[in-house]
Design a protein around this motif. Structure first.
Motif, PDB file in Angstrom:
ATOM      1  N   LEU A  20      -1.849   6.164   9.084  1.00 38.58           N
ATOM      2  CA  LEU A  20      -1.785   5.663   7.713  1.00 38.58           C
ATOM      3  C   LEU A  20      -0.345   5.372   7.302  1.00 38.58           C
ATOM      4  O   LEU A  20      -0.056   4.318   6.729  1.00 38.58           O
ATOM      5  CB  LEU A  20      -2.400   6.681   6.751  1.00 38.58           C
ATOM      6  CG  LEU A  20      -2.356   6.321   5.266  1.00 38.58           C
ATOM      7  CD1 LEU A  20      -3.158   5.052   4.997  1.00 38.58           C
ATOM      8  CD2 LEU A  20      -2.891   7.469   4.435  1.00 38.58           C
ATOM      9  N   ALA A  34       1.360   1.663   5.989  1.00 39.44           N
ATOM     10  CA  ALA A  34       1.658   1.620   4.556  1.00 39.44           C
ATOM     11  C   ALA A  34       3.002   0.944   4.288  1.00 39.44           C
ATOM     12  O   ALA A  34       3.897   0.947   5.125  1.00 39.44           O
ATOM     13  CB  ALA A  34       1.683   3.033   3.986  1.00 39.44           C
ATOM     14  N   MET A  68       0.838  -1.156   0.000  1.00 36.35           N
ATOM     15  CA  MET A  68       0.000   0.000   0.000  1.00 36.35           C
ATOM     16  C   MET A  68       0.894   1.234   0.000  1.00 36.35           C
ATOM     17  O   MET A  68       1.884   1.303   0.723  1.00 36.35           O
ATOM     18  CB  MET A  68      -0.901   0.009   1.237  1.00 36.35           C
ATOM     19  CG  MET A  68      -1.714   1.276   1.339  1.00 36.35           C
ATOM     20  SD  MET A  68      -2.961   1.398   2.634  1.00 36.35           S
ATOM     21  CE  MET A  68      -2.133   0.859   4.079  1.00 36.35           C
ATOM     22  N   VAL A 108       5.644   5.197   1.883  1.00 32.28           N
ATOM     23  CA  VAL A 108       5.058   6.464   2.335  1.00 32.28           C
ATOM     24  C   VAL A 108       5.688   7.605   1.556  1.00 32.28           C
ATOM     25  O   VAL A 108       6.910   7.760   1.538  1.00 32.28           O
ATOM     26  CB  VAL A 108       5.286   6.682   3.848  1.00 32.28           C
ATOM     27  CG1 VAL A 108       4.668   8.003   4.292  1.00 32.28           C
ATOM     28  CG2 VAL A 108       4.723   5.525   4.646  1.00 32.28           C
ATOM     29  N   ALA A 159       0.997   5.280   0.687  1.00 36.09           N
ATOM     30  CA  ALA A 159       0.304   6.373   1.372  1.00 36.09           C
ATOM     31  C   ALA A 159       0.928   7.693   0.959  1.00 36.09           C
ATOM     32  O   ALA A 159       2.151   7.827   0.922  1.00 36.09           O
ATOM     33  CB  ALA A 159       0.409   6.207   2.881  1.00 36.09           C
TER      34      ALA A 159
END
Length: 56
Positions: free
Chosen positions: A12, A16, A1, A19, A3
């Motif tokens: 968050l 993640a 993921m 980032v 972010a």
């Protein structure tokens, strides 16, 4: 993921895999929303799209 966030210490960012942070002051628009702080997000998204588009 991935972010995209203004704070590398946010929840968050903590969950993640990647980032992307930016340092832009929060500026309140007359309508109550923040527009200046969203410009780096749009930039990151456009750059990611340009990288991914040739791959598809």
């Amino acid at each position: 993921m991935v972010a995209i966030t203004a704070s590398s210490h946010s929840t968050l960012a903590g969950i993640a895999d990647v980032v992307l942070t930016y340092d832009t002051p929060e500026v309140q628009a007359i309508s109550g929303g923040s527009t200046l702080s969203q410009l780096p997000v749009v930039y990151y998204l456009e750059q990611l799209a340009m990288i991914i588009q040739p791959l598809t």
